[in-house]
Design a protein around this motif. Structure first.
Motif, PDB file in Angstrom:
ATOM      1  N   LEU A 374       0.852  -1.181   0.000  1.00 56.30           N
ATOM      2  CA  LEU A 374       0.000   0.000   0.000  1.00 56.30           C
ATOM      3  C   LEU A 374       0.894   1.240   0.000  1.00 56.30           C
ATOM      4  CD1 LEU A 374      -2.708  -0.953   2.626  1.00 56.30           C
ATOM      5  CD2 LEU A 374      -3.228  -0.071   0.357  1.00 56.30           C
ATOM      6  N   ALA A 375       0.524   2.232  -0.783  1.00 58.20           N
ATOM      7  CA  ALA A 375       1.239   3.504  -0.808  1.00 58.20           C
ATOM      8  C   ALA A 375       0.439   4.548  -0.042  1.00 58.20           C
ATOM      9  CB  ALA A 375       1.459   3.963  -2.245  1.00 58.20           C
ATOM     10  N   VAL A 376       1.115   5.306   0.819  1.00 54.75           N
ATOM     11  CA  VAL A 376       0.485   6.375   1.582  1.00 54.75           C
ATOM     12  C   VAL A 376       1.565   7.390   1.934  1.00 54.75           C
ATOM     13  CG1 VAL A 376       0.833   5.223   3.805  1.00 54.75           C
ATOM     14  CG2 VAL A 376      -0.989   6.925   3.569  1.00 54.75           C
ATOM     15  N   PHE A 377       1.202   8.652   2.032  1.00 56.23           N
ATOM     16  CA  PHE A 377       2.172   9.675   2.422  1.00 56.23           C
ATOM     17  C   PHE A 377       2.111   9.893   3.931  1.00 56.23           C
ATOM     18  CE2 PHE A 377       1.724  10.870  -2.094  1.00 56.23           C
ATOM     19  CZ  PHE A 377       3.068  10.855  -2.439  1.00 56.23           C
ATOM     20  N   ALA A 378       3.283  10.233   4.501  1.00 62.11           N
ATOM     21  CA  ALA A 378       3.366  10.454   5.944  1.00 62.11           C
ATOM     22  C   ALA A 378       4.190  11.690   6.224  1.00 62.11           C
ATOM     23  CB  ALA A 378       3.982   9.245   6.638  1.00 62.11           C
ATOM     24  N   LYS A 379       3.840  12.361   7.305  1.00 65.56           N
ATOM     25  CA  LYS A 379       4.583  13.535   7.752  1.00 65.56           C
ATOM     26  C   LYS A 379       5.901  13.082   8.353  1.00 65.56           C
ATOM     27  CE  LYS A 379       5.059  17.886   9.082  1.00 65.56           C
ATOM     28  NZ  LYS A 379       5.213  19.004   8.134  1.00 65.56           N
ATOM     29  N   ARG A 380       7.009  13.685   7.851  1.00 70.14           N
ATOM     30  CA  ARG A 380       8.344  13.407   8.390  1.00 70.14           C
ATOM     31  C   ARG A 380       9.107  14.708   8.487  1.00 70.14           C
ATOM     32  NH1 ARG A 380      12.054   9.774   5.574  1.00 70.14           N
ATOM     33  NH2 ARG A 380      12.922   9.232   7.611  1.00 70.14           N
ATOM     34  N   GLU A 381       9.345  15.164   9.698  1.00 66.71           N
ATOM     35  CA  GLU A 381      10.075  16.397   9.948  1.00 66.71           C
ATOM     36  C   GLU A 381       9.459  17.557   9.160  1.00 66.71           C
ATOM     37  OE1 GLU A 381      14.181  15.499   9.182  1.00 66.71           O
ATOM     38  OE2 GLU A 381      14.396  14.396  11.057  1.00 66.71           O
ATOM     39  N   GLY A 382      10.207  18.164   8.228  1.00 65.42           N
ATOM     40  CA  GLY A 382       9.718  19.361   7.545  1.00 65.42           C
ATOM     41  C   GLY A 382       8.825  19.102   6.358  1.00 65.42           C
ATOM     42  N   GLY A 383       8.579  17.866   5.996  1.00 66.08           N
ATOM     43  CA  GLY A 383       7.754  17.586   4.822  1.00 66.08           C
ATOM     44  C   GLY A 383       7.086  16.234   4.922  1.00 66.08           C
ATOM     45  N   ARG A 384       6.776  15.653   3.777  1.00 72.94           N
ATOM     46  CA  ARG A 384       6.137  14.341   3.731  1.00 72.94           C
ATOM     47  C   ARG A 384       6.974  13.381   2.887  1.00 72.94           C
ATOM     48  NH1 ARG A 384       0.136  16.368   1.901  1.00 72.94           N
ATOM     49  NH2 ARG A 384      -0.323  17.678   3.708  1.00 72.94           N
ATOM     50  N   SER A 385       6.889  12.111   3.230  1.00 73.14           N
ATOM     51  CA  SER A 385       7.572  11.056   2.481  1.00 73.14           C
ATOM     52  C   SER A 385       6.564   9.991   2.099  1.00 73.14           C
ATOM     53  CB  SER A 385       8.692  10.431   3.315  1.00 73.14           C
ATOM     54  OG  SER A 385       9.671  11.387   3.655  1.00 73.14           O
ATOM     55  N   ALA A 404       9.077  17.139  -4.021  1.00 78.17           N
ATOM     56  CA  ALA A 404       7.883  17.981  -4.087  1.00 78.17           C
ATOM     57  C   ALA A 404       7.294  18.142  -2.687  1.00 78.17           C
ATOM     58  CB  ALA A 404       6.854  17.379  -5.023  1.00 78.17           C
ATOM     59  N   GLN A 405       6.760  19.319  -2.393  1.00 74.14           N
ATOM     60  CA  GLN A 405       6.160  19.570  -1.085  1.00 74.14           C
ATOM     61  C   GLN A 405       4.672  19.227  -1.091  1.00 74.14           C
ATOM     62  OE1 GLN A 405       7.385  23.071   1.190  1.00 74.14           O
ATOM     63  NE2 GLN A 405       8.673  23.680  -0.528  1.00 74.14           N
ATOM     64  N   GLN A 406       4.154  18.889   0.090  1.00 77.54           N
ATOM     65  CA  GLN A 406       2.732  18.590   0.298  1.00 77.54           C
ATOM     66  C   GLN A 406       2.188  17.527  -0.677  1.00 77.54           C
ATOM     67  OE1 GLN A 406       3.194  20.565   3.169  1.00 77.54           O
ATOM     68  NE2 GLN A 406       0.993  20.619   2.974  1.00 77.54           N
ATOM     69  N   PRO A 407       2.891  16.422  -0.898  1.00 75.85           N
ATOM     70  CA  PRO A 407       2.380  15.407  -1.824  1.00 75.85           C
ATOM     71  C   PRO A 407       1.067  14.805  -1.336  1.00 75.85           C
ATOM     72  CG  PRO A 407       4.232  14.542  -0.571  1.00 75.85           C
ATOM     73  CD  PRO A 407       4.158  16.009  -0.267  1.00 75.85           C
ATOM     74  N   LEU A 408       0.175  14.522  -2.277  1.00 78.37           N
ATOM     75  CA  LEU A 408      -1.140  13.955  -1.998  1.00 78.37           C
ATOM     76  C   LEU A 408      -1.496  12.914  -3.059  1.00 78.37           C
ATOM     77  CD1 LEU A 408      -3.243  17.195  -1.282  1.00 78.37           C
ATOM     78  CD2 LEU A 408      -2.669  15.453   0.410  1.00 78.37           C
ATOM     79  N   SER A 409      -2.442  12.074  -2.733  1.00 76.60           N
ATOM     80  CA  SER A 409      -3.129  11.205  -3.701  1.00 76.60           C
ATOM     81  C   SER A 409      -2.198  10.283  -4.489  1.00 76.60           C
ATOM     82  CB  SER A 409      -3.947  12.054  -4.687  1.00 76.60           C
ATOM     83  OG  SER A 409      -4.766  12.972  -4.023  1.00 76.60           O
ATOM     84  N   SER A 422       0.009  14.221  -6.691  1.00 78.12           N
ATOM     85  CA  SER A 422       0.022  15.670  -6.848  1.00 78.12           C
ATOM     86  C   SER A 422       0.896  16.268  -5.757  1.00 78.12           C
ATOM     87  CB  SER A 422      -1.397  16.241  -6.769  1.00 78.12           C
ATOM     88  OG  SER A 422      -1.954  16.029  -5.484  1.00 78.12           O
ATOM     89  N   GLY A 423       1.619  17.333  -6.099  1.00 79.90           N
ATOM     90  CA  GLY A 423       2.508  17.953  -5.132  1.00 79.90           C
ATOM     91  C   GLY A 423       2.773  19.397  -5.489  1.00 79.90           C
ATOM     92  N   ASN A 424       3.263  20.134  -4.517  1.00 81.99           N
ATOM     93  CA  ASN A 424       3.489  21.560  -4.707  1.00 81.99           C
ATOM     94  C   ASN A 424       4.867  21.823  -5.297  1.00 81.99           C
ATOM     95  OD1 ASN A 424       4.211  24.443  -3.953  1.00 81.99           O
ATOM     96  ND2 ASN A 424       2.110  24.345  -3.191  1.00 81.99           N
ATOM     97  N   SER A 425       4.882  22.650  -6.334  1.00 78.04           N
ATOM     98  CA  SER A 425       6.123  23.042  -6.973  1.00 78.04           C
ATOM     99  C   SER A 425       6.050  24.526  -7.299  1.00 78.04           C
ATOM    100  CB  SER A 425       6.360  22.235  -8.258  1.00 78.04           C
ATOM    101  OG  SER A 425       7.482  22.718  -8.971  1.00 78.04           O
TER     102      SER A 425
END
Length: 470
Positions: A374-385, A404-409, A422-425
């Motif tokens: 399963l793939a999921v994003f998690a908060k790690r220190e200053g961003g997400r992994s 990329a910052q704030q990765p989602l979906s 999707s992520g912030n650039s």
């Protein structure tokens, strides 16, 4: 201080407290050093007609848009409230929510569920701007409404606010009403309360939390529907003039109505508004059967994902106080295993749009084509992994850091070799594809639109996604 939560379920309790610290009188390189920072912010200041806007170098391309949105919001609110703020309002904005979390205006931990905040000390607005333009305008209006409240209702005195102790529904409901920020998800919470007859009397609705925002917004909507926009303003001015901020007395003076009669009319208005939706769509049991095994535990589950075989369902949820990934048997409709059971030092917490961020598009969980991960994003220190979770044995198999910052979906490709998200650039959200073998990250869209919710086509040759323009 008034926090604005992002729309979602299972939100952390919202804090109403005085802010500590002062807004800088000029640009300062040491702004933010009282909090853990993963980046160095070089602050500048821009003096707009009604705002002192604090921004750092990386945000310079966004400055014109933010100032335009803020001034437009001020013009609208000053007309609707028939009030002018005499002093300039400090507005501190961050390019992303991850950077907003590093601010030192609020010295405590800022969870992702907090979308922005305004302070009743120095009357400052602090917010991230990584949202589609329409939602960003609503966010600015919401926080600016709080600034108007501090001046208009409390005359700029903290002591007056502490004395009156306004209920959360009034403060946050008013900000949501004037901010025009109610979403479809927001209405769902209120609709459920109406259907289950859980709407409290206005004089007894003293609690905080997410429901207070939704309840308060509906109160102001009802006032406008019955007495017009001027009636709402009359109520606010009467509330300001009553000793200790008495809601019942303000209702009687503004509308010549007792609180009990207001509650009866308000309840009837809500039922007429929301019950037809239930009749039209039917009970949940019309469409499916619920899963079992967590009754009475207080557990909540959301963001479900079905395995390729259809035998399993994974979902994010609260289990014994933890935020984990639970695996269910889709046929027996019972839990099989907590895949991320127990505390982990590898990450802080997993991110879910419906719990820790704005509900956007796409899914929070994605099964690999073979159903083993399963793939999921998690908060790690200053961003997400990116976390790859072992479905067969549980636990985190692999952690992949992404630029990329704030990765989602996350969405797995049919061949299992890459994941789209999707992520912030550079201040806007794009669609990225991560090669799991090489670690190569490609920005597929690279535009100023808000792109999200990527899904691979069956042949893996194309990606379908949503895009918000303007």
């Amino acid at each position: 201080m008034s926090h604005r939560p992002r729309p979602g379920r299972g939100l952390l309790p919202l804090l109403l407290a005085l802010a500590i610290g002062a807004a800088p009188a000029a640009a300062q390189d040491n702004f933010g050093k009282n909090k853990i920072q993963y980046q160095r912010f070089h602050w500048n200041i821009y003096h707009a007609p009604h705002f002192d806007v604090y921004y750092y170098d990386a945000e310079a391309p966004l400055l014109q848009k933010i100032v335009s949105f803020a001034e437009s919001a001020y013009d609208e609110l000053s007309r609707r409230l028939d009030y002018q703020i005499e002093s300039s309002t400090p507005l501190i904005f961050y390019k992303t929510h991850a950077e907003f979390e590093q601010n030192n205006v609020e010295l405590g931990f800022i969870p992702e569920a907090v979308g922005a905040f305004a302070t009743d000390v120095r009357f400052r607005m602090v917010l991230p701007v990584d949202e589609p333009d329409g939602e960003l305008i609503s966010l600015i209006r919401h926080e600016l409404t709080h600034i108007f409240q501090y001046h208009l209702i409390f005359n700029g005195h903290i002591s007056r606010q502490l004395t009156s102790q306004p209920p959360t529904w009034l403060i946050e409901g008013m900000a949501s009403y004037y901010g025009k920020d109610e979403t479809t998800s927001d209405k769902m919470f209120l609709r459920d309360a109406v259907v289950n007859d859980l709407v409290p009397p206005i004089s007894k609705a003293q609690g905080g939390g997410y429901f207070a925002y939704r309840f308060g917004h509906s109160v102001f909507d009802f006032m406008e529907s019955k007495w017009g926009a001027q009636g709402v303003l009359d109520f606010l001015y009467e509330y300001r003039s009553t000793l200790g901020g008495n809601v019942d007395r303000a209702l009687k003076r503004a509308f010549r109505i007792e609180a009990d009669d207001f509650d009866a009319d308000f309840r009837r208005w809500l039922r007429e508004k929301y019950l037809p939706a239930l009749v039209a769509t039917g009970e949940p049991s019309y469409f499916g059967r619920r899963f079992f095994g967590q009754e009475g535990t207080g557990a909540e589950f959301f963001s479900p994902a079905v395995s390729p075989s259809g035998d399993l369902v994974a979902a994010l949820g609260t289990v014994r106080g933890d935020f984990d990934v639970m695996l269910f048997d889709s046929r027996a409709r019972k839990p099989l295993r907590d895949l991320t059971k127990g505390w982990s030092s590898k990450y802080q917490y997993m991110t879910a749009q419906f719990a820790t961020a704005n509900r956007r598009s796409g899914k929070d969980l994605s099964f690999s084509p073979d159903g083993n991960f399963l793939a999921v994003f998690a908060k790690r220190e200053g961003g997400r992994s990116l976390l790859l979770i072992d479905v067969l044995h549980g636990g985190v198999e692999r952690i992949v850091d992404v630029k990329a910052q704030q990765p989602l979906s996350p969405a797995w490709s049919p061949d299992g070799r890459s994941i789209a998200f999707s992520g912030n650039s550079a201040g806007h959200f794009d669609i990225f594809v991560l090669d799991l073998e090489s670690g190569e990250l490609r920005d597929l869209t690279d535009d100023e639109r808000y792109d999200g919710g990527p899904v691979f086509t069956a042949d893996g040759q194309s990606i379908i996604f949503t895009s918000e323009v303007g």
